[in-house]
Design a protein around this motif. Structure first.
Motif, PDB file in Angstrom:
ATOM      1  N   MET A   1       0.846  -1.173   0.000  1.00 18.55           N
ATOM      2  CA  MET A   1       0.000   0.000   0.000  1.00 18.55           C
ATOM      3  C   MET A   1       0.895   1.241   0.000  1.00 18.55           C
ATOM      4  O   MET A   1       1.832   1.332   0.770  1.00 18.55           O
ATOM      5  CB  MET A   1      -0.882  -0.045   1.258  1.00 18.55           C
ATOM      6  N   ASN A   2       0.566   2.201  -0.860  1.00 17.40           N
ATOM      7  CA  ASN A   2       1.368   3.423  -0.888  1.00 17.40           C
ATOM      8  C   ASN A   2       0.878   4.411   0.165  1.00 17.40           C
ATOM      9  O   ASN A   2      -0.157   4.227   0.791  1.00 17.40           O
ATOM     10  CB  ASN A   2       1.388   4.034  -2.294  1.00 17.40           C
ATOM     11  N   VAL A   3       1.636   5.469   0.355  1.00 20.09           N
ATOM     12  CA  VAL A   3       1.357   6.429   1.423  1.00 20.09           C
ATOM     13  C   VAL A   3       0.002   7.106   1.215  1.00 20.09           C
ATOM     14  O   VAL A   3      -0.775   7.249   2.159  1.00 20.09           O
ATOM     15  CB  VAL A   3       2.485   7.483   1.524  1.00 20.09           C
ATOM     16  N   GLU A   4      -0.300   7.498  -0.019  1.00 20.30           N
ATOM     17  CA  GLU A   4      -1.574   8.178  -0.289  1.00 20.30           C
ATOM     18  C   GLU A   4      -2.759   7.279   0.044  1.00 20.30           C
ATOM     19  O   GLU A   4      -3.750   7.719   0.624  1.00 20.30           O
ATOM     20  CB  GLU A   4      -1.645   8.635  -1.749  1.00 20.30           C
ATOM     21  N   GLU A   5      -2.651   6.024  -0.307  1.00 24.99           N
ATOM     22  CA  GLU A   5      -3.707   5.054  -0.022  1.00 24.99           C
ATOM     23  C   GLU A   5      -3.855   4.855   1.488  1.00 24.99           C
ATOM     24  O   GLU A   5      -4.967   4.807   2.015  1.00 24.99           O
ATOM     25  CB  GLU A   5      -3.356   3.725  -0.702  1.00 24.99           C
ATOM     26  N   GLU A   6      -2.736   4.759   2.180  1.00 21.74           N
ATOM     27  CA  GLU A   6      -2.760   4.565   3.626  1.00 21.74           C
ATOM     28  C   GLU A   6      -3.342   5.788   4.339  1.00 21.74           C
ATOM     29  O   GLU A   6      -4.133   5.652   5.275  1.00 21.74           O
ATOM     30  CB  GLU A   6      -1.348   4.265   4.140  1.00 21.74           C
ATOM     31  N   VAL A   7      -3.006   6.975   3.884  1.00 19.52           N
ATOM     32  CA  VAL A   7      -3.566   8.201   4.453  1.00 19.52           C
ATOM     33  C   VAL A   7      -5.075   8.247   4.207  1.00 19.52           C
ATOM     34  O   VAL A   7      -5.846   8.658   5.083  1.00 19.52           O
ATOM     35  CB  VAL A   7      -2.846   9.455   3.894  1.00 19.52           C
ATOM     36  N   GLY A   8      -5.518   7.814   3.035  1.00 14.53           N
ATOM     37  CA  GLY A   8      -6.945   7.749   2.734  1.00 14.53           C
ATOM     38  C   GLY A   8      -7.678   6.801   3.660  1.00 14.53           C
ATOM     39  O   GLY A   8      -8.787   7.095   4.136  1.00 14.53           O
ATOM     40  N   ARG A   9      -7.075   5.670   3.955  1.00 10.34           N
ATOM     41  CA  ARG A   9      -7.682   4.712   4.889  1.00 10.34           C
ATOM     42  C   ARG A   9      -7.710   5.280   6.306  1.00 10.34           C
ATOM     43  O   ARG A   9      -8.654   5.057   7.051  1.00 10.34           O
ATOM     44  CB  ARG A   9      -6.927   3.395   4.872  1.00 10.34           C
ATOM     45  N   LEU A  10      -6.675   6.026   6.666  1.00 14.24           N
ATOM     46  CA  LEU A  10      -6.645   6.660   7.980  1.00 14.24           C
ATOM     47  C   LEU A  10      -7.803   7.646   8.115  1.00 14.24           C
ATOM     48  O   LEU A  10      -8.476   7.695   9.148  1.00 14.24           O
ATOM     49  CB  LEU A  10      -5.312   7.380   8.198  1.00 14.24           C
ATOM     50  N   ARG A  11      -8.059   8.409   7.081  1.00 19.98           N
ATOM     51  CA  ARG A  11      -9.180   9.349   7.077  1.00 19.98           C
ATOM     52  C   ARG A  11     -10.487   8.609   7.369  1.00 19.98           C
ATOM     53  O   ARG A  11     -11.278   9.043   8.207  1.00 19.98           O
ATOM     54  CB  ARG A  11      -9.271  10.063   5.727  1.00 19.98           C
ATOM     55  N   LEU A  12     -10.704   7.483   6.718  1.00 19.91           N
ATOM     56  CA  LEU A  12     -11.923   6.697   6.931  1.00 19.91           C
ATOM     57  C   LEU A  12     -12.030   6.186   8.366  1.00 19.91           C
ATOM     58  O   LEU A  12     -13.115   6.192   8.955  1.00 19.91           O
ATOM     59  CB  LEU A  12     -11.971   5.519   5.951  1.00 19.91           C
ATOM     60  N   GLU A  13     -10.918   5.760   8.933  1.00 16.23           N
ATOM     61  CA  GLU A  13     -10.931   5.236  10.300  1.00 16.23           C
ATOM     62  C   GLU A  13     -11.183   6.347  11.320  1.00 16.23           C
ATOM     63  O   GLU A  13     -11.886   6.139  12.306  1.00 16.23           O
ATOM     64  CB  GLU A  13      -9.632   4.487  10.609  1.00 16.23           C
ATOM     65  N   ILE A  14     -10.629   7.512  11.083  1.00 14.83           N
ATOM     66  CA  ILE A  14     -10.887   8.644  11.984  1.00 14.83           C
ATOM     67  C   ILE A  14     -12.357   9.026  11.902  1.00 14.83           C
ATOM     68  O   ILE A  14     -12.995   9.278  12.925  1.00 14.83           O
ATOM     69  CB  ILE A  14      -9.968   9.842  11.650  1.00 14.83           C
ATOM     70  N   GLU A  15     -12.914   9.024  10.701  1.00 10.40           N
ATOM     71  CA  GLU A  15     -14.343   9.322  10.557  1.00 10.40           C
ATOM     72  C   GLU A  15     -15.198   8.264  11.254  1.00 10.40           C
ATOM     73  O   GLU A  15     -16.220   8.583  11.848  1.00 10.40           O
ATOM     74  CB  GLU A  15     -14.713   9.426   9.080  1.00 10.40           C
ATOM     75  N   ARG A  16     -14.777   7.010  11.209  1.00  3.73           N
ATOM     76  CA  ARG A  16     -15.526   5.916  11.846  1.00  3.73           C
ATOM     77  C   ARG A  16     -15.500   6.036  13.370  1.00  3.73           C
ATOM     78  O   ARG A  16     -16.510   5.850  14.042  1.00  3.73           O
ATOM     79  CB  ARG A  16     -14.938   4.555  11.420  1.00  3.73           C
ATOM     80  N   LEU A  17     -14.340   6.370  13.918  1.00  2.00           N
ATOM     81  CA  LEU A  17     -14.158   6.373  15.371  1.00  2.00           C
ATOM     82  C   LEU A  17     -14.385   7.731  16.031  1.00  2.00           C
ATOM     83  O   LEU A  17     -14.606   7.802  17.236  1.00  2.00           O
ATOM     84  CB  LEU A  17     -12.734   5.902  15.707  1.00  2.00           C
ATOM     85  N   GLY A  18     -14.326   8.789  15.249  1.00  9.03           N
ATOM     86  CA  GLY A  18     -14.348  10.129  15.813  1.00  9.03           C
ATOM     87  C   GLY A  18     -15.725  10.737  15.946  1.00  9.03           C
ATOM     88  O   GLY A  18     -16.751  10.119  15.658  1.00  9.03           O
ATOM     89  N   THR A  19     -15.708  11.983  16.374  1.00  5.74           N
ATOM     90  CA  THR A  19     -16.909  12.781  16.564  1.00  5.74           C
ATOM     91  C   THR A  19     -16.827  13.989  15.640  1.00  5.74           C
ATOM     92  O   THR A  19     -15.804  14.684  15.618  1.00  5.74           O
ATOM     93  CB  THR A  19     -17.001  13.272  18.026  1.00  5.74           C
ATOM     94  N   VAL A  20     -17.898  14.240  14.902  1.00  2.00           N
ATOM     95  CA  VAL A  20     -17.931  15.393  14.002  1.00  2.00           C
ATOM     96  C   VAL A  20     -18.194  16.658  14.818  1.00  2.00           C
ATOM     97  O   VAL A  20     -19.108  16.704  15.634  1.00  2.00           O
ATOM     98  CB  VAL A  20     -19.012  15.216  12.909  1.00  2.00           C
ATOM     99  N   LEU A  21     -17.368  17.655  14.600  1.00  2.00           N
ATOM    100  CA  LEU A  21     -17.492  18.943  15.278  1.00  2.00           C
ATOM    101  C   LEU A  21     -18.398  19.868  14.456  1.00  2.00           C
ATOM    102  O   LEU A  21     -18.623  19.624  13.269  1.00  2.00           O
ATOM    103  CB  LEU A  21     -16.107  19.567  15.449  1.00  2.00           C
ATOM    104  N   PRO A  22     -18.898  20.938  15.074  1.00  2.00           N
ATOM    105  CA  PRO A  22     -19.788  21.866  14.357  1.00  2.00           C
ATOM    106  C   PRO A  22     -19.193  22.433  13.063  1.00  2.00           C
ATOM    107  O   PRO A  22     -19.933  22.728  12.122  1.00  2.00           O
ATOM    108  CB  PRO A  22     -20.036  22.982  15.373  1.00  2.00           C
ATOM    109  N   ASP A  23     -17.882  22.583  12.992  1.00  2.00           N
ATOM    110  CA  ASP A  23     -17.263  23.132  11.784  1.00  2.00           C
ATOM    111  C   ASP A  23     -17.064  22.091  10.683  1.00  2.00           C
ATOM    112  O   ASP A  23     -16.533  22.395   9.622  1.00  2.00           O
ATOM    113  CB  ASP A  23     -15.937  23.817  12.118  1.00  2.00           C
ATOM    114  N   GLY A  24     -17.473  20.844  10.938  1.00  2.00           N
ATOM    115  CA  GLY A  24     -17.363  19.790   9.935  1.00  2.00           C
ATOM    116  C   GLY A  24     -16.111  18.939  10.057  1.00  2.00           C
ATOM    117  O   GLY A  24     -15.985  17.924   9.386  1.00  2.00           O
ATOM    118  N   SER A  25     -15.189  19.342  10.907  1.00  2.00           N
ATOM    119  CA  SER A  25     -14.001  18.526  11.137  1.00  2.00           C
ATOM    120  C   SER A  25     -14.369  17.374  12.078  1.00  2.00           C
ATOM    121  O   SER A  25     -15.436  17.372  12.674  1.00  2.00           O
ATOM    122  CB  SER A  25     -12.860  19.368  11.706  1.00  2.00           C
ATOM    123  N   THR A  26     -13.488  16.386  12.168  1.00  2.00           N
ATOM    124  CA  THR A  26     -13.727  15.216  13.012  1.00  2.00           C
ATOM    125  C   THR A  26     -12.575  15.068  13.993  1.00  2.00           C
ATOM    126  O   THR A  26     -11.415  15.213  13.615  1.00  2.00           O
ATOM    127  CB  THR A  26     -13.826  13.934  12.147  1.00  2.00           C
TER     128      THR A  26
END
Length: 84
Positions: A1-26
């Motif tokens: 897996m390349n770095v861009e792909e791994e960073v993309g998967r990290l984004r998905l995992e943060i969205e899965r585990l995190g909480t969305v803030l009022p400004d749209g960030s997680t």
């Protein structure tokens, strides 16, 4: 897996585990991400992937190097995706 792909998967995992803030960030605590079984299986070097995402300005957290236990309560903030 390349770095861009791994960073993309990290984004998905943060969205899965995190909480969305009022400004749209997680937000998710480093300890939650680090101790998640799915993340442990996906990322051989989670801290390295976090650093790569931070360098690409996709997320932010305090400090340079995160260590399990010591930094479990550090917030990792995934910026809201830019809409076209």
């Amino acid at each position: 897996m390349n770095v861009e792909e791994e960073v993309g998967r990290l984004r998905l995992e943060i969205e899965r585990l995190g909480t969305v803030l009022p400004d749209g960030s997680t937000v998710v605590k480093f300890g939650i991400l680090f101790n998640d079984d799915r993340c442990a299986n996906l990322f051989e070097a989670l801290v390295g992937t976090l650093r790569a995402a931070k360098k690409r300005k996709l997320l932010t957290y305090d400090g340079e190097l995160l260590l399990q236990g010591v930094h479990d309560n550090v917030d990792i903030v995934l910026f809201k995706p830019v809409s076209n």
